[in-house]
Design a protein around this motif. Structure first.
Motif, PDB file in Angstrom:
ATOM      1  N   SER A  16       0.816  -1.215   0.000  1.00  0.00           N
ATOM      2  CA  SER A  16       0.000   0.000   0.000  1.00  0.00           C
ATOM      3  C   SER A  16       0.849   1.264   0.000  1.00  0.00           C
ATOM      4  N   ARG A 358       2.001  -9.240   4.831  1.00  0.00           N
ATOM      5  CA  ARG A 358       0.737  -8.679   4.325  1.00  0.00           C
ATOM      6  C   ARG A 358       0.027  -7.852   5.399  1.00  0.00           C
ATOM      7  N   SER A 362      -0.897  -3.813   5.784  1.00  0.00           N
ATOM      8  CA  SER A 362      -2.274  -3.345   5.987  1.00  0.00           C
ATOM      9  C   SER A 362      -2.391  -2.455   7.217  1.00  0.00           C
TER      10      SER A 362
END
Length: 386
Positions: A16, A358, A362
Motif C-alpha cells: 500500500s 501482508r 495493511s
C-alpha cells in the motif's frame, strides 16, 4: 510480488506504501506502556546455536531498544520475549539488563525500564524448597536493582514445579515483595505461553488462582506497582481488574484484546506490558497519543488494523511469537538480520512470514516499504520462491 498462502498457492501482492513514520509523542501519554523486546544473535560468531550461552549481537539488540524509546514507550527487559528459558540464560539476561540500563540512563527521554527476575540460573531439580527459590529470585532482584531497573517478579517454572498450594505462593511472594526496595510488578503468564506454568498461584482453576494472587496483592498493596496478566481472555482480565485495590495497576499482556482493554470500560482500564507493542510501536505510540488528546476514533483507527497482525504473530504454538517480532524489526531496518538464539527464526514457516508481511502492510507498519519488499524477497528466494 508473489507471496505464498496457507492454501498452498502463490498470490500477487502489492504494497500500500502508506506507512506510519516512527516518532516521539506530541503529548504525555495517559497509559503506561512497556514494550517487551527480543534479542538477536551475532551471525558472525563461531557458536553452536543450541548449546551453551548465546552469542548476542549487542549492537543490533540495543539499537532496537532505542527505536522503542524514541517513540515514547517504556521497555520490559529480559522477559519471555527475550527468550528467557528458551535460549537465553540468566548470565546473558543479566548482561542484557546491565547494558540496557546504561543505554536507558543516557537516553534523552529517560524511559522506564522494568526487568524480569526469575530463578532460571539454577536447574529446577535444584529448586525443590521455598528457601531455595527465594534465594534464586533474590540474587536476580538484587542484580536488577543494582543496575537501576524496576523489578518484575516473573512467573517461575520452579514455583510451578513445587505444586504448592496458595499458602506456599503467599509465603514465597510475600518475602520477595517485602525485600524489594521499590514497588514491583507481578507476572501471571498463562500456560498457552509456557505449558510448564500450568497451575500457577497454587490452583489449576483460574478463578481460584485469581483469588490466590489477589490475596497476595491485597496483603502487600503498598509494595506492588501492578500485575501483568497474559491469559488472552478479555472478560477474565476485566473481572480481575475490577477487584484490584486502588493504586495497583493492571498491565495487560493480552496480545489479542489490548485495544479494548487499554481503552477501558469508562471506570477502569489496563496499562500495557506487551510483546506485540515491540512489533507495532508506531501504531501503539501514536494511538496512545491520540487517546491522551481525547481522540478515541483515531486511537481505534490506528490499533484496529494491528489486531489481525497480532493474532497471526501469536498464533498457536504461541511461544514461537518471538520470531514474528524479530522478523518485523528486520523488515523495518531496526536490525540488520533476525538471527535469534536457539535458531528461533526457524520456528515459523515461510507462509507465516508472508502473512505477517501482508498484515503489517495493511496496518501501516512497514515504515520503509522498499527495504521491506527487498528483504521479503530475499527470504522468499531462500525458500525457493522468486
Amino acid at each position: 510480488m508473489l507471496l505464498p498462502t496457507y492454501q498452498g498457492t502463490l498470490e500477487e501482492f502489492r504494497m500500500s506504501n502508506d506507512p506510519l513514520q516512527p516518532r516521539a509523542p506530541r503529548t504525555a501519554l495517559t497509559r503506561t506502556a512497556f514494550a517487551a523486546a527480543h534479542v538477536v544473535s551475532d551471525p558472525m560468531q563461531d557458536r553452536d546455536p543450541w548449546v551453551g550461552r548465546p552469542a548476542v549481537d549487542w549492537d543490533n539488540t540495543l539499537r532496537f531498544r532505542h527505536t522503542l524509546w524514541d517513540q515514547g514507550l517504556g521497555l520490559a527487559e529480559a522477559m519471555d520475549t527475550a527468550q528467557r528459558g528458551m535460549g537465553v540464560d540468566w548470565l546473558t539476561a543479566k548482561e542484557l539488563i546491565e547494558r540496557t540500563m546504561v543505554e536507558a540512563k543516557a537516553h534523552p527521554l529517560k524511559p522506564r525500564v522494568a526487568c524480569g527476575a526469575g530463578a532460571d540460573q539454577f536447574d529446577i531439580a535444584d529448586l525443590s524448597s521455598e528457601d531455595a527459590i527465594i534465594a534464586a529470585y533474590t540474587e536476580q532482584m538484587e542484580a536488577i536493582e543494582a543496575a537501576g531497573g524496576q523489578i518484575i517478579i516473573m512467573a517461575s517454572r520452579a514455583m510451578a514445579a513445587l505444586r504448592g498450594d496458595p499458602e506456599v505462593y503467599a509465603r514465597v511472594y510475600g518475602r520477595l515483595i517485602e525485600q524489594a526496595s521499590s514497588p514491583v510488578i507481578l507476572h501471571w503468564l498463562g500456560d498457552m505461553f509456557d505449558q510448564a506454568l500450568k497451575g500457577y498461584w497454587g490452583a489449576d482453576d483460574l478463578n481460584r488462582a485469581a483469588d490466590s494472587v489477589l490475596d497476595i496483592i491485597n496483603t502487600h498493596a503498598d509494595k506492588i506497582d501492578g500485575i501483568k496478566i497474559s491469559l488472552l481472555e478479555q472478560s477474565r482480565e476485566e473481572a480481575f481488574r475490577a477487584r484490584l485495590p486502588d493504586g495497583v495497576r493492571l498491565y495487560t499482556g493480552d496480545d489479542f484484546n489490548y485495544a479494548a482493554l487499554i481503552e477501558g470500560d469508562g471506570t477502569r482500564y489496563s496499562h500495557a506490558l506487551l510483546g506485540i507493542f515491540a512489533a507495532i510501536a508506531p501504531a501503539a505510540s501514536q494511538a496512545l497519543e491520540a487517546m491522551a488528546e481525547g481522540d478515541i476514533q483515531t486511537y481505534h483507527a490506528l490499533l484496529g488494523p494491528t489486531v489481525p497482525l497480532s493474532r497471526e504473530i501469536f498464533k498457536s504454538p504461541t511461544q514461537f511469537y518471538k520470531a514474528g517480532i524479530a522478523f518485523l524489526a528486520w523488515l523495518n531496518g531496526a536490525q540488520e538480520h533476525f538471527v535469534m538464539p536457539n535458531g528461533f527464526q526457524s520456528s515459523r514457516e515461510i507462509v507465516h512470514y508472508a502473512e505477517v508481511f501482508r498484515l503489517a502492510d495493511s496496518a501501516r507498519l512497514l515504515s520503509q516499504p522498499e527495504l521491506a519488499q527487498h528483504r521479503m524477497g530475499v527470504l522468499l528466494a531462500l525458500h525457493g520462491i522468486s
